[in-house]
Write an enzyme that holds these catalytic residues in place. Structure first.
Site, mmCIF file in Angstrom:
data_model
loop_
_atom_site.group_PDB
_atom_site.id
_atom_site.type_symbol
_atom_site.label_atom_id
_atom_site.label_comp_id
_atom_site.label_asym_id
_atom_site.label_seq_id
_atom_site.Cartn_x
_atom_site.Cartn_y
_atom_site.Cartn_z
ATOM 1 N N THR A 1 0.823 -1.203 0.000
ATOM 2 C CA THR A 1 0.000 0.000 0.000
ATOM 3 C C THR A 1 0.861 1.259 0.000
ATOM 4 O O THR A 1 1.973 1.241 0.517
ATOM 5 C CB THR A 1 -0.880 -0.041 1.260
ATOM 6 O OG1 THR A 1 -1.734 -1.156 1.137
ATOM 7 C CG2 THR A 1 -1.686 1.211 1.451
ATOM 8 N N ASP B 1 -7.886 -2.885 4.780
ATOM 9 C CA ASP B 1 -8.067 -1.700 5.629
ATOM 10 C C ASP B 1 -7.968 -0.385 4.870
ATOM 11 O O ASP B 1 -8.445 0.643 5.351
ATOM 12 C CB ASP B 1 -6.996 -1.709 6.732
ATOM 13 C CG ASP B 1 -5.584 -1.681 6.150
ATOM 14 O OD1 ASP B 1 -5.308 -2.449 5.209
ATOM 15 O OD2 ASP B 1 -4.749 -0.888 6.627
ATOM 16 N N THR C 1 -0.070 0.523 6.365
ATOM 17 C CA THR C 1 0.216 -0.533 5.395
ATOM 18 C C THR C 1 0.492 -1.814 6.164
ATOM 19 O O THR C 1 1.164 -1.789 7.194
ATOM 20 C CB THR C 1 1.407 -0.184 4.492
ATOM 21 O OG1 THR C 1 1.624 -1.295 3.606
ATOM 22 C CG2 THR C 1 2.685 0.100 5.264
ATOM 23 N N GLY C 2 -0.055 -2.928 5.675
ATOM 24 C CA GLY C 2 0.177 -4.192 6.355
ATOM 25 C C GLY C 2 -0.969 -5.156 6.139
ATOM 26 O O GLY C 2 -1.780 -4.979 5.227
HETATM 27 N N1 ASP Z 1 -3.152 -3.089 3.865
HETATM 28 C C1 ASP Z 1 -3.325 -3.537 2.512
HETATM 29 C C2 ASP Z 1 -4.484 -4.474 2.426
HETATM 30 O O1 ASP Z 1 -4.687 -5.249 3.334
HETATM 31 C C3 ASP Z 1 -2.146 -4.233 1.967
HETATM 32 C C4 ASP Z 1 -0.849 -3.507 2.040
HETATM 33 O O2 ASP Z 1 -0.643 -2.656 2.906
HETATM 34 O O3 ASP Z 1 0.011 -3.802 1.199
HETATM 35 O O4 ASP Z 1 -5.157 -4.466 1.411
#
Ligand code: ASP
Length: 321
Positions: free
Chosen positions: A189, A220, A239-240
């Site tokens: 993200t 999220d 991000t996560g």
């Molecule tokens: N948080 C993002 C999701 O769950 C993914 C990411 O941060 O890469 O869609």
């Protein structure tokens, strides 16, 4: 007058320092630096936090190094489904889109929802129809395609057809990762948070989601309070592993701990990322600024593409701890 500040992230995940190519690392640093400089110009010229985060995230979406817009990861069906959100801390106005498949810049659609709709969140065809009515640019799905993400998706399917992977973690799926953060194990993200000279806060977040996610899965990123939040106390972009960030109401919890428990930005952000998320096996990080111009960039993975620019000072960019 406050000294304005802008922070951005391009995802967190597992570091593959041993295999990393110096060129690739330099490319990430350059991209982060250039995007920070572009957003910083808006703030230094007296522009709003909202415009700075919009432009920073739009540029991150345009850059194929990051998992948002062009360069997004693929779903289990080999398609693209993008999510984005934006929030104005001054008014608590917010806009978001999920599962869009044909918009060049999902963040511009989120902003249009915020400014021109009585609603906060639109999904799929409805989001695209709204964006079309507001003159936003459409692309064919193969616009998002990059060879690297396709290869990453293939590896994810071979490894475990059912599993989904954070973009930067998915880098670990590469035969030989040449990126600083393992693309198969990275959360990809992108996001931006800012405090402008008038002390106004804003946050924006955009993503392709997690590699090999099920069709229709929403993380999220477009959920106000989870992957993105701004009020007059703090602005946060995450991000996560999205499911855990939703369950922790991660972005909002930072502002809440500051407001209700009197914590500093750094302590509140640290509590969410290093304690609350870790307790439910949530992996990733966040960027946050407060109305005093403080910045916090915590992450519980090995690395996070991140940086900030304060006033007219040179941007500071980092990847590792
Ligand atoms: N948080 C993002 C999701 O769950 C993914 C990411 O941060 O890469 O869609």
């Amino acid at each position: 007058m406050t000294t304005p500040i802008l922070a951005i992230h391009g995802g967190a995940g597992t570091i593959t320092r041993s295999d990393m190519s110096a060129d690739k690392e330099a490319a990430y640093q350059q991209a982060l630096n250039d995007i920070l400089a572009a957003g910083q110009r808006i703030l230094v010229d007296g522009g709003s936090a909202l415009d700075a985060v919009t432009e920073a995230v739009r540029l991150l979406e345009e850059c194929t190094l990051f998992n948002a817009g062009k360069g997004a990861v693929l779903t289990s069906a080999g398609t693209y489904e993008l999510d984005a959100s934006i929030m104005d801390g001054t008014t608590l106005a917010a806009g978001a889109v999920t599962c869009v498949k044909r918009l060049r810049n999902p963040i511009l659609a989120a902003r249009a929802v915020m400014e021109h709709s009585e609603h906060v969140l639109f999904t799929s065809e409805g989001a695209e129809a709204f964006a079309q009515a507001h003159g936003l640019e459409f692309v064919e799905p193969d616009y998002y395609y990059t060879e690297a993400r396709y290869a990453q998706w293939q590896r994810a399917r071979q490894k475990d057809g059912m599993a989904m992977f954070l973009d930067h973690d998915a880098a670990s799926l590469m035969a030989k990762p040449a990126e600083p953060i393992d693309p198969d194990s990275k959360f990809g993200t992108v996001g931006a948070v800012a405090c402008d000279a008038q002390g106004r806060l804003a946050a924006a977040t955009s993503t392709g989601g997690v590699t090999n996610k099920k069709v229709g899965r929403v993380g999220d990123t477009p959920i106000v309070g989870a992957g993105c939040f701004a009020n007059n106390v703090a602005a946060v972009s995450c991000t996560g592993t999205g499911e855990m960030f939703i369950r922790a109401v991660a972005a909002y919890d930072v502002a809440a701990q500051m407001q209700y428990a009197g914590k500093s930005l750094a302590d509140a952000a640290d509590d969410v990322v290093m304690r609350k998320l870790v307790a439910i096996e949530g992996r990733g990080g966040m960027i946050a600024v407060d109305a005093q111009g403080n910045v916090a960039l915590p992450f519980n993975t090995e690395g996070m593409y991140r940086g900030f620019a304060r006033g007219a000072e040179a941007p500071v960019v980092s990847i590792y701890r």
